[in-house]
Design an enzyme around this catalytic site. Structure first.
Site, PDB file in Angstrom:
ATOM      1  CG  PHE A 122      26.447  15.752  76.003  1.00  0.00           C
ATOM      2  CD1 PHE A 122      25.790  16.851  75.478  1.00  0.00           C
ATOM      3  CD2 PHE A 122      25.986  15.215  77.194  1.00  0.00           C
ATOM      4  CE1 PHE A 122      24.696  17.409  76.120  1.00  0.00           C
ATOM      5  CE2 PHE A 122      24.893  15.763  77.847  1.00  0.00           C
ATOM      6  CZ  PHE A 122      24.249  16.858  77.309  1.00  0.00           C
ATOM      7  CG  ASP A 123      31.158  14.770  69.547  1.00  0.00           C
ATOM      8  OD1 ASP A 123      32.129  14.052  69.764  1.00  0.00           O
ATOM      9  OD2 ASP A 123      31.182  15.783  68.811  1.00  0.00           O
ATOM     10  CE  LYS A 124      37.156  16.703  73.808  1.00  0.00           C
ATOM     11  NZ  LYS A 124      37.582  17.991  73.204  1.00  0.00           N
ATOM     12  CB  THR A 125      35.334  18.116  69.327  1.00  0.00           C
ATOM     13  OG1 THR A 125      36.361  17.572  70.139  1.00  0.00           O
ATOM     14  CG2 THR A 125      35.878  19.264  68.496  1.00  0.00           C
TER      15      THR A 125
END
Length: 638
Positions: free
Chosen positions: A323-326
């Site tokens: 997952f990317d966070k932002t």
């Protein structure tokens, strides 16, 4: 229940076949029996016979040709009912395939009917004129009445309303929208009157592009389908050759036919026809494409765009997700969590001065600081109006400074305020505490000296915790976070969500290395991000997933075009839904292959040896075709 039109002639043919068989059993005249069966054959073959003729014209063999060859062979032996039954069931299987394909396509075509055919365009005087959608140009003003559907993609310039975007994103809760918010063709306006400015032509709307991409996806074949197509190209001629050998070789050597010991040539011909029927790959050819079509259609219905059968199958194999966070696990919109200021300035003044600078900058935290400052200002204070700023200077990678009310105010990284060890103890300790807790920080300076520290938190999405839990429950073995943020910030979010592994302070190249490492360990790895800055990682992973493609920003276009799978809305829970749907589709494909190959492998040999008559071969083989179509239709269920 209403019978689909394409089934009417087939059912009528079935009744005529039953009447012909009844005539034979009751000892009726042969001319009546043959006439009824002949009419049955005509009605049940209206769609399949032209296809068989077309193949013969091009000197190719396929399932259609095999079936008619078997039916003609059966009739030549006087087994009129068996031959007609074969064509009846074959036609029924084809009709079922068309119905499955039609249902899946109608699930997509229903989207085309969401957008109205016309719109109320406003002229310069505000007078409305009803025009067709293709007459609208970018920049036109369009009025949308309460509870009408949006005719076009646009931006609200007057009014506010709750907009139901479930038709596009699958999210059932209406979204409150006001001036400057984006709206999309096909979504439902709430109780408010809106005026929107067209931002895209009707042919280029988000809805139109989704429909086009899904149609393209349904025409793309999955690895399983490509494999079965390849097998069929060699298999069908092989069956014809084996059938001819079965007709000629055994009686030439004087071998006795199990079906007719006294007439070896006729007996082996009958057995060859039974073998030909049982060995034809009807169910094998139909089972995979119908399942793929139904899977892609159902996914689009819940707001997930899967760009082809290959991606549907890969999605069903995923066991690790990065997952990317932002903007993916978090909202992507940091909010001010706390602010600490020195004694010489009040918190409200510190926020007001910082916001005065940030209202003119593109800093990621600027909008959040401006919003928080206005919320802290008394209502009577200039209606929330911020002071003007002069001599604004933006420093790349650092922040911005400007002159506000005669003072040089800076907002940005801690480096704007000099070495941290020289800061006032209160600010130094607060800055360290905020970072330890995973908050992002912005420092406010006055004449180059630190006067306040603002802590901001990019909050996790409401559905993220439930999504991570559900992904673990359905057997996704590793969930990793990949982010360029500081480790403390990333770890705070990961701990709240239940993410397995955190990889922080990453450059784009390092994200690729981690994806590569995950693929070596788990083979099938999905990367989910916003489709823009994560594009290299999305491309590197086994499956690239972008979310928020209907969020109304530039990332939407990139997401729709670049990712293999697109979650149209902001509900990350759709990721788990899509994986479960893909797994169901893979199970159905496997079941269809087992059914199809099982009938061929079991019935064809015993039919060739004479232990299964033509009637049983017809029923079992063509029955399997009907079964795989019905099995595929299960995917369309909620």
């Amino acid at each position: 229940m209403r019978v689909p039109k394409l089934l009417i002639p087939i059912f009528a043919g079935g009744l005529l076949l039953l009447a012909g068989w009844g005539t034979h059993v009751l000892g009726g005249p042969d001319w009546l029996r043959v006439s009824l069966i002949l009419l049955s054959v005509v009605l049940t073959s209206l769609r399949t016979f032209p296809e068989a003729i077309d193949r013969l014209k091009h000197f190719t063999l396929d399932v259609d040709v095999l079936m008619f060859a078997a039916a003609i062979g059966a009739s030549s032996l006087g087994a009129f009912e068996e031959g007609a039954l074969l064509l009846f069931l074959f036609g029924l299987g084809h009709a079922g395939e068309e119905l499955a394909t039609g249902r899946s396509r109608r699930a997509i075509e229903a989207l085309t009917r969401l957008a109205p055919e016309s719109a109320m365009r406003l002229d310069e005087n505000g007078q409305g004129q009803l025009v067709k959608l293709d007459e609208l140009a970018v920049g036109d003003r369009v009025r949308v009445k309460p509870f009408d559907r949006m005719p076009i993609d646009g931006e609200i310039i007057e009014g506010s309303s709750d907009v139901d975007e479930s038709s596009l994103t699958g999210e059932s809760v209406p979204i409150s929208k006001s001036v400057a918010a984006s709206v999309f063709a096909g979504t439902m306006n709430g109780a408010g009157m809106l005026v929107i400015k067209t931002t895209r032509l009707a042919s280029d709307s988000t809805l139109a592009r989704i429909i086009k991409l899904v149609e393209d996806a349904q025409s793309q074949k999955s690895p399983t389908q490509l494999f079965t197509d390849k097998i069929e190209r060699f298999y069908v001629p092989s069956v014809m050759i084996l059938t001819l050998l079965l007709i000629v070789v055994p009686p030439s050597f004087g071998w006795t036919s199990h079906k007719s010991p006294q007439h070896p040539w006729g007996g082996w011909f009958y057995q060859a026809m039974a073998f030909l029927t049982a060995a034809s790959p009807c169910a094998l050819a139909i089972g995979t494409p119908t399942a793929i079509l139904c899977g892609i259609a159902h996914a689009a219905k819940i707001g997930v765009l899967i760009k082809g059968g290959a991606h549907l199958e890969t999605l069903g194999k995923i066991r690790a997700i990065a997952f990317d966070k932002t903007g993916t696990l978090t909202t992507g919109k940091p909010t001010v969590d706390r602010i600490v200021a020195v004694d010489s300035i009040s918190i409200a003044d510190a926020m007001r001065l910082a916001a005065a600078v940030d209202q003119h900058t593109s800093h990621p935290f600027a909008a959040s600081i401006v919003k928080a400052a206005r919320e802290r200002m008394p209502n009577a204070e200039n209606n929330g109006h911020l002071p003007d700023v002069d001599d604004l200077i933006q420093i790349p990678g650092e922040g911005a400074t400007g002159r506000v009310e005669g003072q040089r105010i800076g907002v940005g990284k801690s480096t704007l305020a000099g070495p941290i060890d020289r800061w006032p103890a209160l600010l130094r300790e607060s800055h360290q505490s905020m970072q330890n807790e995973g908050l992002a920080t912005a420092t406010v300076t006055r004449e180059g000296l630190p006067v306040a520290v603002i802590g901001l938190l990019d909050k996790p999405r409401e559905q993220a915790i439930a999504t991570i839990k559900r992904l673990h429950e359905i057997g996704v073995t590793e969930l990793s976070m990949l982010t360029g943020d500081h480790h403390a910030v990333a770890q705070t979010i990961a701990t709240r969500l239940g993410i397995d592994h955190v990889h922080a302070d990453l450059l784009p190249k390092q994200k690729l290395e981690i994806i590569d490492s995950l693929m070596k360990e788990h083979r099938y790895v999905a990367m989910i991000g916003d489709g823009v800055n994560d594009a290299p990682a999305l491309a590197k992973a086994s499956l690239g997933i972008a979310m928020g493609a209907a969020a109304g920003h530039g990332a939407a276009d990139v997401a729709i075009e670049t990712a293999d799978v697109v979650l149209m809305g902001q509900d990350i829970m759709r990721l788990a839904d899509a994986i479960e749907l893909a797994r169901k589709a893979r199970r159905v494909i496997a079941q269809n292959l087992i059914i199809a190959l099982g009938v061929i492998c079991v019935v064809a040999p015993i039919a060739a040896l004479g232990f299964a008559g033509l009637g049983w071969a017809v029923v079992l083989h063509e029955g399997s075709t009907v079964v795989v179509v019905l099995n595929s239709l299960r995917i369309l269920r909620k």
